[in-house]
Motif scaffolding. Structure first.
Motif, PDB file in Angstrom:
ATOM      1  N   THR A   1       1.472  10.234  -2.390  1.00 18.56           N
ATOM      2  CA  THR A   1       2.313  10.873  -1.373  1.00 18.56           C
ATOM      3  C   THR A   1       3.771  10.708  -1.731  1.00 18.56           C
ATOM      4  OG1 THR A   1       0.653  10.359   0.322  1.00 18.56           O
ATOM      5  CG2 THR A   1       2.859  10.977   1.084  1.00 18.56           C
ATOM      6  N   ILE A   2       4.506  11.800  -1.667  1.00 20.50           N
ATOM      7  CA  ILE A   2       5.957  11.766  -1.787  1.00 20.50           C
ATOM      8  C   ILE A   2       6.532  12.266  -0.456  1.00 20.50           C
ATOM      9  CG2 ILE A   2       7.994  12.693  -2.950  1.00 20.50           C
ATOM     10  CD1 ILE A   2       6.320  12.960  -5.467  1.00 20.50           C
ATOM     11  N   GLY A   3       7.404  11.470   0.165  1.00 25.97           N
ATOM     12  CA  GLY A   3       7.859  11.833   1.487  1.00 25.97           C
ATOM     13  C   GLY A   3       9.339  11.584   1.712  1.00 25.97           C
TER      14      GLY A   3
ATOM     15  N   PHE B   1      10.148  -2.107  -2.043  1.00 26.67           N
ATOM     16  CA  PHE B   1       8.920  -2.094  -2.843  1.00 26.67           C
ATOM     17  C   PHE B   1       7.851  -2.851  -2.073  1.00 26.67           C
ATOM     18  CE2 PHE B   1       6.280  -4.608  -5.784  1.00 26.67           C
ATOM     19  CZ  PHE B   1       5.660  -3.589  -6.487  1.00 26.67           C
ATOM     20  N   ASN B   2       6.644  -2.297  -2.028  1.00 31.87           N
ATOM     21  CA  ASN B   2       5.537  -2.946  -1.315  1.00 31.87           C
ATOM     22  C   ASN B   2       4.249  -2.783  -2.109  1.00 31.87           C
ATOM     23  OD1 ASN B   2       4.365  -4.228   1.127  1.00 31.87           O
ATOM     24  ND2 ASN B   2       3.254  -2.287   1.247  1.00 31.87           N
ATOM     25  N   LEU B   3       3.566  -3.890  -2.335  1.00 38.80           N
ATOM     26  CA  LEU B   3       2.325  -3.899  -3.112  1.00 38.80           C
ATOM     27  C   LEU B   3       1.281  -4.675  -2.329  1.00 38.80           C
ATOM     28  CD1 LEU B   3       1.194  -3.162  -6.014  1.00 38.80           C
ATOM     29  CD2 LEU B   3       1.762  -5.514  -6.638  1.00 38.80           C
ATOM     30  N   HIS B   4       0.073  -4.107  -2.172  1.00 38.81           N
ATOM     31  CA  HIS B   4      -0.964  -4.775  -1.390  1.00 38.81           C
ATOM     32  C   HIS B   4      -2.322  -4.623  -2.069  1.00 38.81           C
ATOM     33  CE1 HIS B   4      -3.162  -6.396   1.986  1.00 38.81           C
ATOM     34  NE2 HIS B   4      -3.927  -5.314   2.009  1.00 38.81           N
ATOM     35  N   PHE B   5      -2.992  -5.769  -2.269  1.00 38.58           N
ATOM     36  CA  PHE B   5      -4.356  -5.798  -2.798  1.00 38.58           C
ATOM     37  C   PHE B   5      -5.310  -6.216  -1.682  1.00 38.58           C
ATOM     38  CE2 PHE B   5      -1.867  -6.279  -6.631  1.00 38.58           C
ATOM     39  CZ  PHE B   5      -2.611  -5.626  -7.612  1.00 38.58           C
ATOM     40  N   GLN B   6      -6.541  -5.700  -1.743  1.00 38.17           N
ATOM     41  CA  GLN B   6      -7.584  -6.147  -0.828  1.00 38.17           C
ATOM     42  C   GLN B   6      -8.848  -6.413  -1.639  1.00 38.17           C
ATOM     43  OE1 GLN B   6      -8.480  -2.906   1.963  1.00 38.17           O
ATOM     44  NE2 GLN B   6     -10.368  -2.515   0.834  1.00 38.17           N
ATOM     45  N   GLY B   7      -9.693  -7.287  -1.124  1.00 40.39           N
ATOM     46  CA  GLY B   7     -10.909  -7.604  -1.854  1.00 40.39           C
ATOM     47  C   GLY B   7     -12.014  -8.079  -0.939  1.00 40.39           C
ATOM     48  N   ALA B   8     -13.216  -8.126  -1.489  1.00 37.57           N
ATOM     49  CA  ALA B   8     -14.392  -8.601  -0.764  1.00 37.57           C
ATOM     50  C   ALA B   8     -15.293  -9.323  -1.750  1.00 37.57           C
ATOM     51  CB  ALA B   8     -15.136  -7.443  -0.105  1.00 37.57           C
ATOM     52  N   GLY B   9     -15.997 -10.327  -1.265  1.00 35.82           N
ATOM     53  CA  GLY B   9     -16.887 -11.095  -2.122  1.00 35.82           C
ATOM     54  C   GLY B   9     -18.072 -11.637  -1.352  1.00 35.82           C
TER      55      GLY B   9
ATOM     56  N   PHE C   1       7.721   7.069  -2.336  1.00 38.72           N
ATOM     57  CA  PHE C   1       6.458   7.430  -3.002  1.00 38.72           C
ATOM     58  C   PHE C   1       5.421   6.399  -2.588  1.00 38.72           C
ATOM     59  CE2 PHE C   1       3.539   6.142  -6.370  1.00 38.72           C
ATOM     60  CZ  PHE C   1       2.820   7.317  -6.556  1.00 38.72           C
ATOM     61  N   MET C   2       4.213   6.858  -2.260  1.00 32.17           N
ATOM     62  CA  MET C   2       3.150   5.948  -1.835  1.00 32.17           C
ATOM     63  C   MET C   2       1.839   6.349  -2.493  1.00 32.17           C
ATOM     64  SD  MET C   2       1.992   4.833   2.031  1.00 32.17           S
ATOM     65  CE  MET C   2       1.651   6.529   2.524  1.00 32.17           C
TER      66      MET C   2
ATOM     67  N   LEU D   1       0.510   0.976  -2.840  1.00 36.11           N
ATOM     68  CA  LEU D   1       1.733   0.777  -3.619  1.00 36.11           C
ATOM     69  C   LEU D   1       2.779   1.730  -3.062  1.00 36.11           C
ATOM     70  CD1 LEU D   1       3.394  -0.262  -6.047  1.00 36.11           C
ATOM     71  CD2 LEU D   1       2.394   1.600  -7.387  1.00 36.11           C
ATOM     72  N   GLU D   2       3.934   1.191  -2.679  1.00 39.38           N
ATOM     73  CA  GLU D   2       4.964   2.031  -2.076  1.00 39.38           C
ATOM     74  C   GLU D   2       6.330   1.680  -2.659  1.00 39.38           C
ATOM     75  OE1 GLU D   2       6.552   3.434   2.356  1.00 39.38           O
ATOM     76  OE2 GLU D   2       4.971   1.935   2.150  1.00 39.38           O
TER      77      GLU D   2
END
Length: 373
Positions: free
Chosen positions: A366-368, A229-237, A333-334, A310-311
């Motif tokens: 994506t499903i791979g 399981f892999n979860l990644h957030f990105q942000g800018a301010g 799944f991604m 999200l993967e």
């Protein structure tokens, strides 16, 4: 190599006979056709960096933090404010006259932990930068806030809005605005220098910069019995922008364009919505120069946080794939750009668009299947 040319615009009249009835009394002047800028060189950057790499608790917690300080001098810039007496009226030269100081820090951290059969990894990164223009080719001004020197690169500038005019008495009792005729429901601006007139001398630095000063990301990864399981957030301010164009200004181009649903019921309207704090000023059929000035009324915060990736995956046990002569088989799944959290709702703030007239970032699924023989 410099060269000269005769100029029909920049010249002089001789004596007192230079009138419209005696055009022959006008004498052409000479201006530079091309000007050779001698002594041009590369910018000079003095960089200082202090960093630390660390690893603690048997490599469970690790990271890198750096502080940077850069002084950049001799920035190549066009000399836009040279006096007319130089003859450089149409083709101003470039010179190494600019200077900018930049400083900030960046870093990343990671924490690894095993809970039973579950391997967890938490990670994060951040970059924060701030700069100041130390030298800039610009003319003298009575008002320091109109200068670029002393402020940040790409600093947003505009008038300060005081809401909307409530009625004609409000207009008569307010400083005169010089950007066009005004009526109740139009934007009212603050007289910064107190001279009773609203003009370009009342334009000040507002908000932040048009480019983010803060960029960050964080996420978590986990593995358990073949599942990953892999979860990644990105942000800018620390970034602002001003909306404009036919999307933000309904009917400004008359018959062209649609009206956003955000405008419907939220604009100032005589007799129905005379709110001086309405989200949009009165609508006009065609341009309204007063309302379309850059100001805090149209300024928006470009900060956002996005679920970038999200993967979910599953690697089949080797005993299932061995008979098929497959070394490794993984189903996954991604999803990309799944969620965005921002105070600005009209369009994707990551597009960097002030008009919304750009193709938005796509949300993809994506499903791979990955097979290693």
């Amino acid at each position: 190599m410099s060269s000269y040319k005769s100029n029909n615009i920049y010249g002089y009249y001789y004596g007192d006979i230079g009138t419209s009835t005696s055009p022959s009394a006008f004498y052409q002047g000479l201006t530079f056709n091309n000007f050779a800028s001698r002594g041009i060189s590369w910018e000079i950057a003095k960089k200082h960096d202090v960093g630390i790499d660390f690893s603690l608790f048997n490599d469970k917690f690790s990271g890198t933090v750096d502080y940077f300080h850069e002084q950049r001098d001799g920035i190549y810039q066009k000399r836009a404010f040279l006096p007319y007496s130089t003859g450089l009226l149409e083709d101003a030269p470039y010179a190494n006259v600019g200077s900018v100081l930049s400083k900030g820090f960046d870093g990343n951290i990671a924490y690894n932990q095993k809970l039973g059969k579950v391997n967890l990894t938490f990670r994060g990164n951040m970059t924060y930068s701030k700069n100041e223009i130390k030298a800039y080719d610009e003319a003298y001004s009575h008002y320091d806030y109109t200068l670029y020197s002393g402020f940040r690169v790409d600093q947003l500038r505009g008038l300060i809005s005081k809401g909307l005019f409530t009625d004609y008495d409000d207009i008569r009792n307010s400083p005169k605005q010089t950007f066009g005729d005004v009526a109740p429901g139009d934007i009212k601006y603050k007289d910064i220098n107190g001279d009773g007139i609203i003009n370009d001398n009342d334009i000040v630095p507002i908000g932040a910069t048009t480019r983010p000063n803060l960029i960050y990301g964080f996420g978590v990864s986990a593995q358990w019995n073949g599942f990953d399981f892999n979860l990644h957030f990105q942000g800018a301010g620390k970034s602002s922008f001003i909306t404009h164009g036919t999307v933000a200004f309904p009917l400004s181009s008359r018959y062209w364009g649609n009206i956003l649903t955000d405008v419907v019921g939220n604009y100032w309207s005589l007799g129905t919505n005379e709110d001086p704090n309405a989200k949009y000023p009165r609508l006009t059929f065609g341009p309204n120069n007063n309302n379309y000035q850059n100001s805090t009324y149209w300024m928006r915060d470009a900060s956002y946080i996005r679920l970038k990736n999200l993967e979910l995956g599953y690697t089949l046990p080797t005993r299932w794939t061995r008979n098929l002569y497959i070394n490794k088989m993984r189903i996954y799944f991604m999803g990309t750009n799944l969620l965005t959290f921002s105070g600005f709702k009209l369009w994707d703030p990551e597009m960097g668009s002030a008009t919304g007239e750009k193709y938005p970032l796509s949300r993809t699924y994506t499903i791979g299947l990955t097979v290693n023989l």
